[in-house]
Design an enzyme around this catalytic site. Structure first.
Site, PDB file in Angstrom:
ATOM      1  N   GLU A   4      37.003  41.786  34.855  1.00 30.29           N
ATOM      2  CA  GLU A   4      37.323  40.624  34.008  1.00 30.29           C
ATOM      3  C   GLU A   4      36.555  40.608  32.698  1.00 30.29           C
ATOM      4  O   GLU A   4      37.000  40.022  31.712  1.00 30.29           O
ATOM      5  CB  GLU A   4      37.058  39.328  34.784  1.00 30.29           C
ATOM      6  N   ARG A  10      35.893  42.868  30.421  1.00 29.32           N
ATOM      7  CA  ARG A  10      36.593  43.475  29.280  1.00 29.32           C
ATOM      8  C   ARG A  10      37.734  42.592  28.797  1.00 29.32           C
ATOM      9  O   ARG A  10      38.126  42.653  27.631  1.00 29.32           O
ATOM     10  CB  ARG A  10      37.069  44.885  29.678  1.00 29.32           C
ATOM     11  N   ASP A  49      26.040  37.206  35.410  1.00 29.66           N
ATOM     12  CA  ASP A  49      27.097  37.893  34.670  1.00 29.66           C
ATOM     13  C   ASP A  49      27.314  37.285  33.280  1.00 29.66           C
ATOM     14  O   ASP A  49      28.211  37.709  32.547  1.00 29.66           O
ATOM     15  CB  ASP A  49      28.399  37.875  35.487  1.00 29.66           C
ATOM     16  N   LYS A  57      29.172  38.840  26.712  1.00 28.77           N
ATOM     17  CA  LYS A  57      29.957  38.466  27.894  1.00 28.77           C
ATOM     18  C   LYS A  57      29.318  37.261  28.583  1.00 28.77           C
ATOM     19  O   LYS A  57      28.166  37.314  29.007  1.00 28.77           O
ATOM     20  CB  LYS A  57      30.037  39.650  28.872  1.00 28.77           C
ATOM     21  N   LYS A 116      34.764  39.957  45.516  1.00 26.50           N
ATOM     22  CA  LYS A 116      33.620  40.821  45.809  1.00 26.50           C
ATOM     23  C   LYS A 116      33.143  40.597  47.240  1.00 26.50           C
ATOM     24  O   LYS A 116      33.344  39.523  47.802  1.00 26.50           O
ATOM     25  CB  LYS A 116      32.460  40.471  44.852  1.00 26.50           C
ATOM     26  N   ASP A 141      30.819  35.438  38.575  1.00 25.63           N
ATOM     27  CA  ASP A 141      31.862  36.436  38.811  1.00 25.63           C
ATOM     28  C   ASP A 141      32.045  36.658  40.305  1.00 25.63           C
ATOM     29  O   ASP A 141      31.327  37.434  40.927  1.00 25.63           O
ATOM     30  CB  ASP A 141      31.490  37.764  38.110  1.00 25.63           C
TER      31      ASP A 141
HETATM   32  N1  BES Z   1      30.062  41.897  36.489  1.00 21.49           N
HETATM   33  C1  BES Z   1      30.590  43.063  37.093  1.00 21.49           C
HETATM   34  C2  BES Z   1      29.729  44.304  36.837  1.00 21.49           C
HETATM   35  C3  BES Z   1      28.427  44.371  37.589  1.00 21.49           C
HETATM   36  C4  BES Z   1      28.402  44.788  38.907  1.00 21.49           C
HETATM   37  C5  BES Z   1      27.270  44.087  36.949  1.00 21.49           C
HETATM   38  C6  BES Z   1      27.181  44.879  39.555  1.00 21.49           C
HETATM   39  C7  BES Z   1      26.054  44.195  37.607  1.00 21.49           C
HETATM   40  C8  BES Z   1      26.012  44.579  38.911  1.00 21.49           C
HETATM   41  C9  BES Z   1      31.956  43.371  36.541  1.00 21.49           C
HETATM   42  O1  BES Z   1      32.726  42.273  36.200  1.00 21.49           O
HETATM   43  C10 BES Z   1      32.692  44.100  37.604  1.00 21.49           C
HETATM   44  O2  BES Z   1      32.931  43.528  38.621  1.00 21.49           O
HETATM   45  N2  BES Z   1      33.018  45.358  37.339  1.00 21.49           N
HETATM   46  C11 BES Z   1      33.693  46.163  38.281  1.00 21.49           C
HETATM   47  C12 BES Z   1      34.746  46.939  37.538  1.00 21.49           C
HETATM   48  C13 BES Z   1      35.684  47.680  38.426  1.00 21.49           C
HETATM   49  C14 BES Z   1      36.557  46.706  39.185  1.00 21.49           C
HETATM   50  C15 BES Z   1      36.511  48.593  37.587  1.00 21.49           C
HETATM   51  C16 BES Z   1      32.678  47.092  38.913  1.00 21.49           C
HETATM   52  O3  BES Z   1      31.775  47.564  38.223  1.00 21.49           O
HETATM   53  O4  BES Z   1      32.770  47.329  40.121  1.00 21.49           O
HETATM   54 ZN    ZN Z   2      31.710  40.599  35.690  1.00 22.58          ZN
HETATM   55 MN    MN Z   3      33.804  41.519  37.838  1.00 23.62          MN
END
Ligand code: BES
Ligand code: ZN
Ligand code: MN
Length: 490
Positions: free
Chosen positions: A344, A346, A283, A260, A272, A265
């Site tokens: 995003e 996935r 990310d 990835k 966020k 992000d």
């Molecule tokens: N890059 C993030 C995941 C992440 C969050 C990695 C915090 C490390 C620390 C990913 O793209 C994301 O935002 N995932 C969301 C998914 C949710 C919206 C289903 C998450 O984990 O909150």
């Molecule tokens: Zn992400």
């Molecule tokens: Mn994300």
């Protein structure tokens, strides 16, 4: 790299360096400790007795002008009980010791730490890992820091009881990990998708075994990568798909790694919160681990075929962004209802995984900072590991244990699949509040059917949090150990 790692056969007492490093096990002295003790008329045993030196694990001591010893100073490090030293402790011993010396004075070092007794680890293996740990301990992020903090760094690290092959392997592994850390640490205004593509092209120039191809937005459009392109469409930095091929195994089927590469992000329209958002520069650490692993594999010239695929994309809010409610058509033809633009990873991975099929991988592994839920489940120590092919999952887990870059399996049962149901597309891109790491894995599973595939969620392990946190370079150690084993060199 100005730090030289070199094997040596010289005895501890006569080697001409600034700093001699010897390990102290509780109860029994190692060969080099005994030699120093003998040459100095029992200084080591006397200081251990008086409590001025300690063999307790991680305890550091510093002696000057030791009689009978040519080195200007002797650093001792406690190794604890011989039977209780494990890989994680050994790596910390080496790292702590190297960090205590790196700021000087005395950065020309000879280390006898290979005498440490780590059950089930050969001296050859310890040589490789010592080299890796020294390189990591000597790393400092400097790319955008004008005033260089701290001292000179190590200049030379001689390793007793190591042969040149193992030192060279350790250096290759360590350099790969450093590549991943540096890419992870670079700021998102520098490390853009185009920067990653340029880096891949530089690696192609540097290593004869590597061939690199970079697909741009038009080429991805022609391939119908609607999910990846959907994520990228809100950014002024256009996305790229980077394909790095190491050719070392004739016409054998390749091992394919997909990382990835979200270079930043924001969450997109599902933006966020502000606190800590800077950390989303990390990310792309899955991508960075693919770069680092490809570099190590190329340096080692492993006799296997390895392909690294990196979807490099920035996730930004914009007038042109994709939105919650959008339905994207992925390269596979499956449609996806976007319920959260922050899920995003996935979306870019599913198209990259579909693309990977054309290489007919003998194993397919993706690496991604995919979910906060994985951090909640496993914290900062273990990668999340998912897959339906038990043999592949076990191979990866065992490689991680060997080099102390551990992964822990989460179930990928189909029972979780209905959480991705959508009324408007073949699936939704989020699976609700429960089991977020697993439902993300379930999403990817739909794009890897029939493939020997596993998924590593490195959201908790790819970097250390906080102001002075930095990229760890994980899981380069796990991946390179796994590939070394595949090449019969583990
Ligand atoms: N890059 C993030 C995941 C992440 C969050 C990695 C915090 C490390 C620390 C990913 O793209 C994301 O935002 N995932 C969301 C998914 C949710 C919206 C289903 C998450 O984990 O909150
Ligand atoms: Zn992400
Ligand atoms: Mn994300």
């Amino acid at each position: 790299m100005s730090l030289q790692l070199i094997p040596t056969d010289l005895p501890a007492t006569s080697i001409d360096v600034d700093t001699l490093v010897i390990g102290l096990h509780l109860q029994e002295l190692s060969a080099s400790a005994r030699a120093v003790d003998l040459a100095s008329g029992g200084l080591i045993t006397a200081l251990l007795e008086s409590g001025d030196l300690s063999a307790k694990l991680y305890s550091l001591g510093r002696l000057f002008q030791v009689p009978g010893v040519r080195a200007r100073r002797v650093v001792t490090v406690g190794l604890g009980k011989a039977g209780e030293l494990d890989m994680g402790k050994f790596l910390k011993v080496v790292g702590d010791t190297a960090r205590s010396i790196r700021s000087g004075p005395g950065t020309r070092v000879a280390s006898y730490l290979n005498e440490a007794q780590v059950p089930n680890r050969s001296a050859a293996f310890l040589s490789r890992q010592q080299a890796v740990a020294v390189l990591q301990a000597n790393y400092r992020y400097e790319a955008t820091v004008k005033r260089k903090p701290g001292g000179p760094g190590l200049s030379e690290w001689q390793m007793a009881g190591a042969d040149s092959t193992d030192v060279a392997i350790g250096v290759a592994l360590g350099q790969g990990q450093l590549r991943a850390r540096e890419l992870g640490n670079l700021p998102p205004n520098i490390c853009t998708p185009a920067y990653l593509a340029k880096t891949a092209k530089e690696l192609e120039q540097q290593f004869a075994s590597l061939a690199v191809e970079v697909l741009d937005q038009d080429q991805m459009r022609a391939l119908n990568m609607g999910a990846l392109l959907g994520v990228g469409q809100g950014s002024a930095n256009p996305p790229y798909l980077i394909i790095m091929r190491h050719q070392g195994g004739g016409d054998a089927k390749p091992f394919v790694l997909v990382g990835k590469g979200i270079t930043f992000d924001t969450g997109g329209i599902s933006i966020k919160p502000g606190a800590g958002m800077d950390e989303m520069k990390y990310d792309m650490c899955g991508a960075a681990s693919v770069f680092g692993t490809m570099e190590a594999v190329a340096r080692l010239n492993l006799p296997i075929n390895v392909i690294g695929i990196v979807p490099a994309v920035e996730n930004m809010p914009d007038g042109n962004s994709y939105r919650p409610g959008d339905v994207l058509t992925s390269m596979s033809g499956l449609t996806i209802e976007v319920l959260n633009t922050d899920a995003e990873g996935r979306l870019i991975l599913c198209d990259a995984l579909t693309y990977a099929k054309r290489f007919e991988p003998q194993a397919l592994v993706d690496i991604a900072t995919l979910t906060g839920a994985c951090v909640v489940a496993l914290g900062k120590h273990a990668h999340g590991l998912m897959g339906k092919h038990d043999d592949l999952v076990e191979e990866l887990a065992a490689a991680g244990v060997q080099v102390h870059d551990r992964a822990w399996r989460l179930p990928l049962w189909d029972d979780y699949q209905p959480q991705l149901d959508s009324g408007f597309a073949d699936m939704a891109n989020i699976g609700g509040k429960n089991a977020g790491a697993i439902t993300a894995g379930c999403f990817l599973a739909r794009y890897t059917e029939g493939q020997r595939w596993a998924h590593l969620d490195i959201a908790g392990t790819a970097w250390d949090e906080g102001r002075k946190g930095s990229a760890t370079g994980r899981p380069v150690p796990l991946l390179t150990e796994w590939l070394l084993r595949q090449a019969g060199q583990g």
